[in-house]
Design a protein around this motif. Structure first.
Motif, PDB file in Angstrom:
ATOM      1  N   ASP A 197       0.826  -1.212   0.000  1.00  0.00           N
ATOM      2  CA  ASP A 197       0.000   0.000   0.000  1.00  0.00           C
ATOM      3  C   ASP A 197       0.863   1.267   0.000  1.00  0.00           C
ATOM      4  N   ARG A 198       1.930   1.237   0.770  1.00  0.00           N
ATOM      5  CA  ARG A 198       2.784   2.402   0.953  1.00  0.00           C
ATOM      6  C   ARG A 198       3.715   2.643  -0.240  1.00  0.00           C
ATOM      7  N   MET A 199       4.238   1.566  -0.833  1.00  0.00           N
ATOM      8  CA  MET A 199       5.313   1.730  -1.799  1.00  0.00           C
ATOM      9  C   MET A 199       4.974   1.260  -3.216  1.00  0.00           C
ATOM     10  N   LEU A 200       4.328   0.109  -3.332  1.00  0.00           N
ATOM     11  CA  LEU A 200       4.084  -0.478  -4.654  1.00  0.00           C
ATOM     12  C   LEU A 200       2.898   0.165  -5.367  1.00  0.00           C
ATOM     13  N   TYR A 201       1.782   0.282  -4.667  1.00  0.00           N
ATOM     14  CA  TYR A 201       0.559   0.752  -5.323  1.00  0.00           C
ATOM     15  C   TYR A 201       0.647   2.179  -5.840  1.00  0.00           C
ATOM     16  N   PRO A 202       1.331   3.106  -5.144  1.00  0.00           N
ATOM     17  CA  PRO A 202       1.486   4.441  -5.739  1.00  0.00           C
ATOM     18  C   PRO A 202       2.236   4.410  -7.080  1.00  0.00           C
ATOM     19  N   VAL A 203       3.217   3.518  -7.192  1.00  0.00           N
ATOM     20  CA  VAL A 203       3.969   3.407  -8.447  1.00  0.00           C
ATOM     21  C   VAL A 203       3.073   2.828  -9.537  1.00  0.00           C
ATOM     22  N   ILE A 204       2.305   1.803  -9.196  1.00  0.00           N
ATOM     23  CA  ILE A 204       1.372   1.221 -10.174  1.00  0.00           C
ATOM     24  C   ILE A 204       0.362   2.282 -10.616  1.00  0.00           C
ATOM     25  N   GLY A 205      -0.150   3.057  -9.670  1.00  0.00           N
ATOM     26  CA  GLY A 205      -1.088   4.126 -10.004  1.00  0.00           C
ATOM     27  C   GLY A 205      -0.481   5.138 -10.955  1.00  0.00           C
ATOM     28  N   ARG A 206       0.767   5.506 -10.702  1.00  0.00           N
ATOM     29  CA  ARG A 206       1.452   6.463 -11.580  1.00  0.00           C
ATOM     30  C   ARG A 206       1.629   5.872 -12.980  1.00  0.00           C
TER      31      ARG A 206
ATOM     32  N   ALA B  88      -6.166   3.272  -9.502  1.00  0.00           N
ATOM     33  CA  ALA B  88      -5.966   1.992 -10.198  1.00  0.00           C
ATOM     34  C   ALA B  88      -5.857   0.804  -9.243  1.00  0.00           C
ATOM     35  N   THR B  89      -5.377   1.047  -8.041  1.00  0.00           N
ATOM     36  CA  THR B  89      -5.180  -0.060  -7.094  1.00  0.00           C
ATOM     37  C   THR B  89      -6.118   0.025  -5.888  1.00  0.00           C
ATOM     38  N   ALA B  90      -7.140   0.848  -5.978  1.00  0.00           N
ATOM     39  CA  ALA B  90      -8.059   1.015  -4.837  1.00  0.00           C
ATOM     40  C   ALA B  90      -8.685  -0.309  -4.407  1.00  0.00           C
ATOM     41  N   THR B  91      -9.049  -1.147  -5.356  1.00  0.00           N
ATOM     42  CA  THR B  91      -9.659  -2.438  -4.991  1.00  0.00           C
ATOM     43  C   THR B  91      -8.655  -3.347  -4.310  1.00  0.00           C
ATOM     44  N   MET B  92      -7.381  -3.222  -4.678  1.00  0.00           N
ATOM     45  CA  MET B  92      -6.334  -4.036  -4.045  1.00  0.00           C
ATOM     46  C   MET B  92      -6.133  -3.592  -2.589  1.00  0.00           C
ATOM     47  N   SER B  93      -6.138  -2.300  -2.363  1.00  0.00           N
ATOM     48  CA  SER B  93      -6.019  -1.783  -0.993  1.00  0.00           C
ATOM     49  C   SER B  93      -7.226  -2.215  -0.166  1.00  0.00           C
ATOM     50  N   ARG B  94      -8.379  -2.273  -0.798  1.00  0.00           N
ATOM     51  CA  ARG B  94      -9.582  -2.736  -0.088  1.00  0.00           C
ATOM     52  C   ARG B  94      -9.438  -4.205   0.301  1.00  0.00           C
ATOM     53  N   ASP B  95      -8.819  -5.006  -0.558  1.00  0.00           N
ATOM     54  CA  ASP B  95      -8.509  -6.399  -0.194  1.00  0.00           C
ATOM     55  C   ASP B  95      -7.675  -6.433   1.077  1.00  0.00           C
TER      56      ASP B  95
ATOM     57  N   GLU C   3      -2.280  -9.399  -8.640  1.00  0.00           N
ATOM     58  CA  GLU C   3      -1.000  -8.684  -8.709  1.00  0.00           C
ATOM     59  C   GLU C   3      -0.096  -9.287  -9.778  1.00  0.00           C
ATOM     60  N   GLU C   4       0.042 -10.604  -9.746  1.00  0.00           N
ATOM     61  CA  GLU C   4       0.993 -11.260 -10.638  1.00  0.00           C
ATOM     62  C   GLU C   4       0.538 -11.287 -12.097  1.00  0.00           C
TER      63      GLU C   4
END
Length: 161
Positions: free
Chosen positions: A58-67, A74-81, A130-131
């Motif tokens: 949440d802190r490091m990977l998802y912001p990069v994926i969003g960018r 883009a990763t809001a559903t993953m954070s909800r998981d 993710e994969e």
């Protein structure tokens, strides 16, 4: 493959994820003592490994994926998981303590099975998303030096906990 470190981390976590299903499958055939030990092991895995893994993502990977995808959502559903994994981990801890104190009623047995299977399924699907979706995007769109730095920092953050 630039994303191999995260794939390796998932592979390392997988036997513990499988244990969630195994404990649920064998619940009826375990002694109370064996069940208590298995639940304590799972609780430790969740609190010391899986939750820190989710927090680091949440802190490091998802912001990069969003960018890379052009939208922070883009990763809001993953954070909800991750939120739901945390909730189920807490519920498992509460159930383990109740079993320890008061034994294994039919109601508690059903609740344990539901929580264990729920965690198992949620985490397996989460890893697959993710994969199969996010990591190929990073492979394609993230410059190699940035990817290497990201995955090194992610590994460090997960194991520092």
């Amino acid at each position: 493959m630039l994303t191999q470190p995260l794939r390796d981390e998932h592979a390392h976590l997988l036997p513990h994820i499988e244990a969630l299903r195994t404990v649920a499958d064998t619940l009826d055939h375990m002694t109370l003592e064996a069940l208590g030990a298995a639940l304590a092991d799972l609780e430790l895995f969740l609190s010391d490994h899986l939750i820190p893994h989710a927090e680091a993502e949440d802190r490091m990977l998802y912001p990069v994926i969003g960018r890379v995808m052009g939208t922070a959502e883009a990763t809001a559903t993953m954070s909800r998981d991750h939120v739901e994994i945390g909730r189920l981990a807490h519920e498992l801890s509460t159930l383990r303590k109740a079993v320890e104190r008061e034994g294994l009623s039919d109601e508690r047995r059903a609740a344990l099975r539901r929580v264990l299977y729920g965690l198992y399924t949620l985490v397996k699907v989460h890893f697959a998303k993710e994969e199969e979706i996010y990591l190929p995007l990073l492979e394609e769109r993230l410059p190699a030096p940035e990817a290497e730095r990201l995955f090194a920092e992610l590994a460090h953050a997960e194991h520092r906990h």
